[in-house]
Design an enzyme around this catalytic site. Structure first.
Site, mmCIF file in Angstrom:
data_model
loop_
_atom_site.group_PDB
_atom_site.id
_atom_site.type_symbol
_atom_site.label_atom_id
_atom_site.label_comp_id
_atom_site.label_asym_id
_atom_site.label_seq_id
_atom_site.Cartn_x
_atom_site.Cartn_y
_atom_site.Cartn_z
ATOM 1 N N LEU A 213 0.845 -1.196 0.000
ATOM 2 C CA LEU A 213 0.000 0.000 0.000
ATOM 3 C C LEU A 213 0.880 1.246 0.000
ATOM 4 C CD1 LEU A 213 -3.033 0.438 2.431
ATOM 5 C CD2 LEU A 213 -1.727 2.335 1.502
ATOM 6 N N GLU B 36 1.470 4.584 -2.847
ATOM 7 C CA GLU B 36 1.228 5.086 -4.202
ATOM 8 C C GLU B 36 2.504 5.542 -4.900
ATOM 9 O OE1 GLU B 36 -0.684 5.760 -1.600
ATOM 10 O OE2 GLU B 36 -2.591 4.859 -2.191
ATOM 11 N N HIS C 183 -12.337 10.646 -1.315
ATOM 12 C CA HIS C 183 -12.543 9.646 -2.363
ATOM 13 C C HIS C 183 -13.131 10.244 -3.642
ATOM 14 C CE1 HIS C 183 -11.921 6.933 0.975
ATOM 15 N NE2 HIS C 183 -12.039 5.883 0.199
#
Lengths: 375, 333
Positions: B65, B67, B136
Site C-alpha cells: 500500500l 502510491e 474519495h
C-alpha cells in the site's frame, strides 16, 4: 492575569558526550566490513580478488578521480556547469558499479558520476551532461544507465520496477540504485525497500553514507546510527561496509549482485564514506562544517589506500602507475575535445521529445517559438 | 473511431474497462497490471475482476500500500520494456505519488531525448455523486493536465471507456485514465466486441445544437445532457461536447462549435480556480473571441475540498439545474 511560564527545555547533552555515545552505539551495533585497512594492509587477505579485478578497480577509481579533479578546473574556466564533486567517494561508487555488466541497470544520483563512468558512460557524454547539453542527456543505447537523478530517492522505486521487469522477462539482469544518507530519510527509500522485499526484486540498493545532506550531518538527519540496519525492517539483508575500501565495496556488492541474479532478492549496502568536498562546486561548506569534521578522512583516501596495497603487492610499480595516469589523462583530454565539438542545441529542441508525436498544442507552440526567435 | 468487430454487447462501464484490460493482457505479453487489491479481490470496483486468475500472479499482482512506490515501480517497469497499467484506488490517493509523476513520469522522454519513454497507464476512479467517504471524490485532472509529458483521458460512456483504454495502453507515452465512479454501473450501452479503439485527442459531439456549446467530460457529460434536454424543451439548441481527452485536447471541435453557437458553458466537478475549464475558456478567448455573443460561464465545484457530507454533497457537484441556469444566463446576455 499570570502568564504561563514557558517550560524549560530539557538539558542538552554536551556534544562530546553525544559523539561518544554514538561511537559506542556504533561499535555495539556491528562494525563495517573491510578488506583493506587505511594504511594499505589487508585485514582479510582471504578475500582478495584476482589481480585483474584489483587493477581494474584501481583504474576505475583513477579515471573517476581524474574526472573530478579536471571537472573543478573546467568549472572555474567556465567550461563545465555546476556539478557535484565526488572526490573521496571513488571506492563507494566504482567498487559497487564494477560489480555490474552492461546488461544491468544503473540508477545514479547527481553525485554518482564515478559510478556511471565505471559502468561505461562515455566521458564526453558525461561532460556534456554537466554542461547541460542535450548530447549528454541522451543516454547511450548500449547501456542501461539512467540520467543522473536530481530529485532525492525517486530512483529507488524505479530501480525496483526495472529489476522486476527483467525478472518478468526471464533475464538474470539486476538493477542497482544509489542514494545518500539524506535520501534515506525520504519516503520513496522506504517504499522501495519494502516493495523490493515483498516482490523479491533483483535489486541492489547502495546507500552512500557520506556524512552530509548538504549542511545537515547524518547525526542530525536521523537518530539511527547504522543505516544498513534499516533493511531489517523490510526483511532484506543489510550490509555496512567501509566505503573507502574498494576491495570491500566490490566484494560485498558482487555478492549482492550474484544473490539477486540467483533469485534470492534485494540487498541494502551502506557504504560508509565521506564527502570531503563541497556539495557542489558552487557550495561553501565553511558555513556548516569545520576542519574537525573533516579530520581523519584524508588519511582514509580510497585511491591512496588501494595504491599502497598494489605497490606493496607488486601489482603496480612507479612506472606502470605513471603509464596508467598518462593514459587516463589522455583519454580525458580526447573526450573533452569530443565534448567541445558538440553543437549547441537549437531553440526548438525545448519542445522536442515531450511525446512520441507532438500534440496539436505543442505544434502550435513550436510555430510560435520559431516565429519569435526568427523575428 | 475504429472498430474491427461488428458485433456488440450490452455492458456497464466497469465491465467495458475489464474487457479492455483482458484484451490488452491477451494481446501483448508486455502488459502488466498492478496496484492495491487488483489481484485476488479484482479491485475495489471490480475493474480487474478475474484477470489474475486468467493471466497469473506475474501479470496481475497486488502491491504494498504505497502510491509513490506503485508509480515509481511502474516507471522502472516501463523503462525496462514492459507496458505497466497501474491502478490507483482513488484519484484522490494520487497525491503521495506526485513527485514520481511530476519529476519523472512526465519528463522521462524529454530528459533522455527519447532514449527512454514510458508507455504507462495509470487508472484511477475519480469524482463524486455516489457519497463516498472523505478524499474519495477528488477531481485532480487539472494537476495532471498541467504536467508536461502526460496525457489525460476521461471517458463518459462504456464504449468510449473500452476504446479509449485500449488506445491508452497502446500509446507510447504515459496516460492518466480517470474513470467517473458515478458512471461505473449507472449506464449500460452496446459496446463493440474485440479490439476496438477510440483515438486519443478526438472529442465527441454528444448532442448537436445551434445556440449554446456546453463543453464537459467524464461524470459531467450526463449532467450536461440532462440540462441540454431541458433547454431543448424551452427551444434552446445545446451542443454538448464531451472532450474525452484533456491532453491532447481537441481544440478544433470546440472552436468549430463555438463559431456556430457563440455561447459557451463549461462544466466540471473540479474546484473553480485554475481548473482545466479555465484552459478551455482561455483557448476559446484566444482563438474565437470574435464569435462570442456572451461571456463564457463555468459551472464547477467550489474552491473548497470536496465535501464528505452526504446530505449536501449535491450542492458542490454541478447538477442539471445549475447547468441549465448557466445556459439560460448565456442566452439572456
Amino acid at each position: 492575569m499570570t502568564r504561563k511560564k514557558t517550560p524549560k527545555a530539557p538539558p542538552r547533552a554536551e556534544p562530546d558526550a553525544f559523539e561518544a555515545s554514538v561511537a559506542a552505539y556504533d561499535d555495539a551495533s556491528g562494525s563495517m566490513f573491510q578488506i583493506l585497512a587505511p594504511d594499505g594492509t589487508l585485514t582479510r587477505p582471504d578475500l582478495l580478488p584476482p589481480a585483474d579485478v584489483q587493477l581494474r578497480l584501481y583504474r576505475e577509481m583513477r579515471r573517476a578521480r581524474h574526472f573530478d579533479e579536471r571537472g573543478w578546473v573546467l568549472y572555474r574556466q567556465g567550461r563545465l556547469g555546476v556539478f557535484p564533486p565526488f572526490g573521496g567517494m571513488e571506492a563507494s561508487q566504482c567498487g559497487t558499479a564494477a560489480a555490474l555488466t552492461s546488461d544491468d541497470w544503473l540508477f545514479p544520483t547527481y553525485r554518482d558520476t564515478g559510478a556511471a563512468l565505471t559502468l561505461g558512460l562515455p566521458i564526453a557524454r558525461t561532460l556534456a551532461y554537466w554542461r547541460t547539453s542535450p548530447h549528454g542527456w541522451a543516454m547511450p543505447e548500449n547501456l542501461k544507465v539512467l540520467p543522473f537523478y536530481i530529485p532525492i530517492a525517486t530512483q529507488y522505486p524505479q530501480a525496483v520496477g526495472a529489476a522486476l521487469a527483467e525478472q518478468r522477462q526471464g533475464t538474470r539482469n539486476v538493477a542497482m540504485a544509489f542514494i545518500g544518507d539524506g535520501g534515506s530519510s525520504e519516503g520513496d527509500f522506504h517504499e522501495a525497500l519494502n516493495f523490493a522485499g515483498a516482490l523479491n526484486a533483483p535489486c541492489v540498493f547502495i546507500l552512500q553514507n557520506n556524512g552530509w545532506a548538504i549542511s545537515v550531518p547524518t547525526r542530525k538527519q536521523t537518530k539511527a546510527t547504522n543505516l544498513s540496519r534499516r533493511a531489517e525492517g523490510y526483511g532484506i539483508p543489510g550490509v555496512r561496509v567501509d566505503g573507502n575500501d574498494v576491495l570491500a565495496t566490490w566484494h560485498v556488492t558482487n555478492e549482492a549482485v550474484q544473490r539477486a541474479r540467483a533469485g534470492e532478492g534485494p540487498t541494502l549496502i551502506e557504504t560508509v564514506t565521506y564527502r570531503i568536498k563541497p556539495h557542489t562546486v558552487a557550495d561553501d561548506p565553511s558555513r556548516y562544517r569545520t576542519e574537525e569534521d573533516n579530520a581523519g578522512w584524508a588519511e582514509k583516501d580510497p585511491v591512496e589506500r588501494m595504491r599502497r596495497h598494489l605497490m606493496n603487492s607488486g601489482l603496480l610499480t612507479e612506472q606502470s602507475e605513471a603509464e596508467l595516469l598518462s593514459e587516463v589523462a589522455a583519454e580525458f583530454e580526447a573526450a573533452l575535445q569530443e565534448a567541445d565539438s558538440y553543437p549547441d542545441p537549437t531553440p526548438a529542441e525545448i519542445l522536442d521529445h515531450v511525446f512520441a508525436e507532438p500534440t496539436p498544442q505543442l505544434r502550435k507552440q513550436r510555430a510560435e517559438l520559431l516565429a519569435e526567435v526568427d523575428a | 473511431m475504429t472498430a474491427t468487430a461488428s458485433k456488440t454487447k450490452t455492458m456497464t462501464m466497469v465491465a467495458a474497462i475489464n474487457e479492455a484490460l483482458d484484451l490488452a493482457l491477451a494481446n501483448d505479453p508486455a502488459v502488466h497490471i498492478f496496484g492495491e487489491d487488483v489481484g485476488v479481490m479484482g479491485g475495489v470496483f471490480r475493474a480487474t475482476d478475474g484477470l489474475q486468475a486468467k493471466y497469473g500472479v506475474d501479470r496481475v499482482f497486488d502491491t504494498p500500500l504505497a502510491e509513490a512506490g506503485i508509480v515509481g515501480m511502474g516507471i522502472g517497469m516501463g523503462l525496462a520494456g514492459l507496458k505497466p497499467v497501474a491502478e490507483i484506488q482513488f484519484a484522490g490517493f494520487l497525491y503521495p505519488a506526485l513527485d514520481q509523476i511530476l519529476s519523472h513520469l512526465g519528463r522521462f522522454r524529454h530528459r533522455t531525448r527519447s532514449r527512454y519513454h514510458l508507455p504507462m497507464v495509470i487508472r484511477a476512479p475519480y469524482g463524486g455523486g455516489v457519497h463516498t467517504p472523505e478524499q474519495h471524490a477528488d477531481s485532480p485532472e487539472a494537476i495532471l493536465a498541467h504536467t508536461p509529458g502526460v496525457k489525460v483521458v476521461i471517458p463518459s460512456t462504456p464504449s468510449d471507456a473500452k476504446g479509449l483504454l485500449l488506445s491508452a495502453i497502446n500509446d507510447p507515452d504515459p496516460v492518466f485514465f480517470f474513470e467517473a465512479i458515478k458512471l461505473y454501473r449507472s449506464v449500460k450501452e452496446e459496446v463493440p466486441e474485440g479490439d476496438y479503439r477510440v483515438p486519443l485527442g478526438k472529442a465527441r459531439v454528444v448532442t448537436q445544437g445551434d445556440d449554446v456549446t456546453v463543453v464537459c467530460y467524464g461524470g459531467m457529460v450526463e449532467v450536461a445532457q440532462k440540462a441540454a434536454e431541458a433547454a431543448r424543451t424551452a427551444g434552446i439548441g445545446v451542443e454538448v461536447i464531451d472532450l474525452r481527452t484533456l491532453v491532447p485536447m481537441d481544440t478544433e471541435t470546440v472552436l468549430q462549435s463555438v463559431e456556430k453557437t457563440g455561447r459557451v458553458v463549461i462544466v466540471t466537478e473540479a474546484p473553480r480556480t485554475a481548473g482545466f475549464h479555465s484552459e478551455i475558456s482561455a483557448t476559446i478567448a484566444e482563438e474565437a473571441i470574435e464569435f462570442l455573443r456572451a461571456p463564457i460561464v463555468r459551472v464547477t465545484g467550489f474552491d473548497a475540498p470536496y465535501p464528505p457530507f452526504t446530505a449536501i454533497e449535491d450542492v458542490y457537484r454541478p447538477n442539471p439545474l445549475r447547468v441549465a441556469k448557466a445556459i439560460r444566463k448565456v442566452m439572456a446576455y
